[in-house]
Design a protein around this motif. Sequence first.
Motif, PDB file in Angstrom:
ATOM      1  N   GLY A  27      27.776  41.279 -27.645  1.00  0.00           N
ATOM      2  CA  GLY A  27      26.997  40.058 -27.442  1.00  0.00           C
ATOM      3  C   GLY A  27      25.754  40.303 -26.612  1.00  0.00           C
ATOM      4  N   VAL A  28      24.674  39.658 -26.978  1.00  0.00           N
ATOM      5  CA  VAL A  28      23.433  39.687 -26.219  1.00  0.00           C
ATOM      6  C   VAL A  28      23.150  38.262 -25.773  1.00  0.00           C
ATOM      7  CG1 VAL A  28      20.961  40.137 -26.312  1.00  0.00           C
ATOM      8  CG2 VAL A  28      22.554  41.640 -27.512  1.00  0.00           C
ATOM      9  N   TYR A  69      24.113  29.293 -30.396  1.00  0.00           N
ATOM     10  CA  TYR A  69      24.106  30.647 -30.943  1.00  0.00           C
ATOM     11  C   TYR A  69      23.085  30.750 -32.067  1.00  0.00           C
ATOM     12  CZ  TYR A  69      26.636  29.068 -35.072  1.00  0.00           C
ATOM     13  OH  TYR A  69      26.987  28.425 -36.232  1.00  0.00           O
ATOM     14  N   THR A  70      22.666  31.981 -32.315  1.00  0.00           N
ATOM     15  CA  THR A  70      21.873  32.327 -33.489  1.00  0.00           C
ATOM     16  C   THR A  70      22.347  33.690 -33.961  1.00  0.00           C
ATOM     17  OG1 THR A  70      19.655  32.545 -34.424  1.00  0.00           O
ATOM     18  CG2 THR A  70      19.962  33.421 -32.216  1.00  0.00           C
ATOM     19  N   GLU A  71      22.138  33.984 -35.216  1.00  0.00           N
ATOM     20  CA  GLU A  71      22.495  35.293 -35.766  1.00  0.00           C
ATOM     21  C   GLU A  71      21.247  36.051 -36.196  1.00  0.00           C
ATOM     22  OE1 GLU A  71      25.383  34.334 -38.775  1.00  0.00           O
ATOM     23  OE2 GLU A  71      26.914  33.879 -37.273  1.00  0.00           O
ATOM     24  N   PRO A  79      16.207  37.451 -29.866  1.00  0.00           N
ATOM     25  CA  PRO A  79      16.935  36.432 -30.637  1.00  0.00           C
ATOM     26  C   PRO A  79      16.011  35.260 -30.966  1.00  0.00           C
ATOM     27  CG  PRO A  79      18.244  37.150 -28.776  1.00  0.00           C
ATOM     28  CD  PRO A  79      16.872  37.747 -28.610  1.00  0.00           C
ATOM     29  N   GLY A  80      16.110  34.761 -32.179  1.00  0.00           N
ATOM     30  CA  GLY A  80      15.237  33.678 -32.604  1.00  0.00           C
ATOM     31  C   GLY A  80      15.827  32.938 -33.781  1.00  0.00           C
ATOM     32  N   GLN A 108      26.698  39.972 -36.022  1.00  0.00           N
ATOM     33  CA  GLN A 108      26.046  39.821 -34.729  1.00  0.00           C
ATOM     34  C   GLN A 108      25.890  38.338 -34.444  1.00  0.00           C
ATOM     35  OE1 GLN A 108      22.227  41.741 -34.997  1.00  0.00           O
ATOM     36  NE2 GLN A 108      21.317  40.109 -36.195  1.00  0.00           N
ATOM     37  N   ARG A 109      25.976  37.990 -33.178  1.00  0.00           N
ATOM     38  CA  ARG A 109      25.763  36.604 -32.760  1.00  0.00           C
ATOM     39  C   ARG A 109      25.206  36.644 -31.347  1.00  0.00           C
ATOM     40  NH1 ARG A 109      29.647  31.730 -34.447  1.00  0.00           N
ATOM     41  NH2 ARG A 109      28.457  32.020 -36.345  1.00  0.00           N
TER      42      ARG A 109
END
Length: 117
Positions: A27-28, A69-71, A79-80, A108-109
Motif C-alpha cells: 500500500g502507498v 482509494y484509487t487504483e 496516485p490520481g 494495486q490500491r
Amino acid sequence: MNCESFPPGDCHKPRPRSVPLMLLGAGVLALMMNAGAQPPKIDLIQPFLGDRVLIHFDTEANLNYELQYTETLTPNGVPGGTWTNLFVAPLLDSPSHYVVVDTGTRKQRFYRLHVYP
C-alpha cells in the motif's frame, strides 16, 4: 466484533488510540491536510484472512473523515484518477479509532484520508 462476515468497507469499530505506526504490504498512502488540525494519517494497513486488508486510522472530534482509494497512478507516479469513498466516518464530538476492511485482491490500491470541517 468479528470482521470476517463483513464485506469490504463495512467493518469498523472504535478502538484504543495506541496503535503503532506501521505499513505492511504494498500500500502507498496519499494524505490530505486540513488547516488547523493534526495531519490525518493512516496508522496501519495489515493483511487479513489472506484476501483482505485492515486499515486503521484515528479521527479528531468534530471533523469529517472519508477513507478513499484509487487504483490509478499518473504518468509521474503519483496516485490520481478518480478517488472512491471506501468508508465515511460519522461526525462525532470525541476522538475515535477505526478499523476498515477492504479487499486485498486488487493488483494495486492507494489510500488517503480526506478530512474537512
